[in-house]
Design an enzyme around this catalytic site. Structure first.
Site, short mmCIF file in Angstrom:
data_model
loop_
_atom_site.label_atom_id
_atom_site.label_comp_id
_atom_site.label_asym_id
_atom_site.label_seq_id
_atom_site.Cartn_x
_atom_site.Cartn_y
_atom_site.Cartn_z
N GLU A 251 0.83 -1.20 0.00
CA GLU A 251 0.00 0.00 0.00
C GLU A 251 0.87 1.26 0.00
OE1 GLU A 251 -3.12 0.03 2.85
OE2 GLU A 251 -3.92 -1.91 2.21
N GLU A 252 1.94 1.23 0.76
CA GLU A 252 2.83 2.39 0.83
C GLU A 252 3.39 2.74 -0.55
OE1 GLU A 252 7.31 3.48 2.54
OE2 GLU A 252 6.10 1.97 3.58
#
Length: 393
Positions: A251-252
């Site tokens: 996600e980052e």
């Protein structure tokens, strides 16, 4: 405008059906951008104030559970928010926000106990608490498996010793999502994620790190000296921290790519405007074929990266492992940001070498994209592993 995109695998939702676009732009235009130059000069920004504004408007918990104050939407909406945050005229403030929404809290939201979520997730979503992520160490940046910080269980507490480096939000954070070794087992199965309040005895902020870019984001070196944390602060299962962190990295990395796209679009447009006005050899700089051809190439590269991001996001929200695609997007994003900022800065001439224009700030800020969250070489290793081309030992 807010994100509404379609790719071959899925129609992505339009975030404007959930939140008013104008409210987000208004926050950026009124509460953030007018102060960016001051925050850059001071080397920090008022995280609690800005996060509270964003939290009250619903932007810190877009894909978090409704029962804990989130909007309950899927990750594609986080991508939309990240793109809009790219309208902030520096990289440091969006990065700090991204740590709160997509780096320090995903594992807590997914695997944390109800008690932990009430204590740490709810106030993080509302903007009442600032979060930081404690993974990197002096001798362990991209190589997460080699961290040495230990959390030894004694009774109903963990006693933590060690330190963390490059901690975004570190000087202002109320709590840290800490990765520490909780056993002496294999390096990929001996780590755990722990919610660590930053006001506990033994937590020492050693220094605020001076950086070449991302000036408005405070970055700290933190040490732990016999810090005692309740065992109930463990996120999910003991020994699963490395796995949880790798999921957070997906996600980052997608969030980071989304955030940098808008800024690259802006830099190209501002370069077009400037080179149309600036003359050399009796004609605008823009009218030289080498210039407008190069800008066309760069805009094409940005659109290709955008398509890769949207494809990876569409697959991710359907439950697919997009580690390879996320790594590709992160690799390309970092390299393109460096290439684009360097090329555009050149066309600004002497002005590009000043600190007065966005392109020079982007030139400094975007360099982190190829280092933070896994260096380019780590991305290449991940991609090669998924391609099954890494030599077997």
């Amino acid at each position: 405008k807010m994100l509404a995109f379609e790719c071959s695998t899925a129609k992505m939702p339009n975030i404007s059906t959930i939140i008013a676009t104008n409210s987000f732009i208004k926050i950026i235009d009124q509460e953030i951008n007018p102060h960016v130059d001051q925050w850059e000069a001071e080397g920090t920004f008022p995280a609690h104030k800005i996060f509270k504004i964003l939290g009250s408007a619903g932007f810190l918990g877009v894909n978090k559970p409704v029962e804990y104050g989130g909007l309950g939407l899927d990750f594609s909406y986080n991508v939309a928010v990240s793109e809009e945050l790219g309208n902030i005229r520096c990289g440091g403030v969006p990065m700090a926000i991204g740590v709160q929404t997509d780096m320090a809290t995903p594992a807590l939201a997914r695997f944390g106990s109800a008690e932990l979520k009430k204590e740490f997730l709810v106030p993080s979503i509302m903007g009442d608490k600032v979060a930081c992520l404690g993974v990197s160490e002096v001798g362990a940046g991209s190589d997460v498996s080699s961290i040495i910080t230990k959390a030894v269980q004694k009774g109903d507490e963990f006693v933590i010793n060690g330190g963390k480096m490059w901690t975004t939000n570190g000087t202002q954070a109320d709590w840290m999502c800490l990765l520490a070794n909780t056993s002496d087992g294999p390096p990929h199965r001996n780590k755990s994620l722990i919610c660590l309040p930053m006001n506990l005895p033994g937590v020492h902020i050693a220094r605020k790190i001076d950086k070449i870019g991302m000036k408005s984001s405070d970055t700290a070196e933190v040490f732990f000296d016999d810090v005692r944390v309740p065992c109930k602060n463990l996120i999910g299962q003991e020994g699963m921290g490395f796995t949880y962190q790798m999921l957070q990295f997906q996600e980052e990395r997608l969030w980071a790519v989304a955030n940098i796209l808008t800024t690259m679009d802006t830099v190209i447009q501002e370069t077009i405007q400037y080179t149309r006005q600036r003359k050399i050899f009796k004609q605008p700089v823009l009218y030289h074929q080498a210039v407008y051809f190069r800008l066309a190439e760069l805009q094409t590269e940005v659109e290709l990266l955008r398509s890769l991001l949207y494809r990876a996001t569409a697959l991710y929200i359907k439950g697919n492992d997009v580690t390879k695609l996320a790594s590709m997007a992160k690799l390309k994003g970092g390299r393109l940001a460096r290439e684009l900022s360097d090329s555009c800065l050149q066309y600004w001439g002497g002005m590009g070498f000043t600190s007065d224009v966005l392109v020079s700030r982007f030139y400094r800020d975007s360099r982190l994209m190829s280092i933070g969250g896994g260096a380019d070489e780590v991305m290449l290793g991940i991609i090669a592993k998924y391609m099954d081309t890494v030599p077997r030992k």
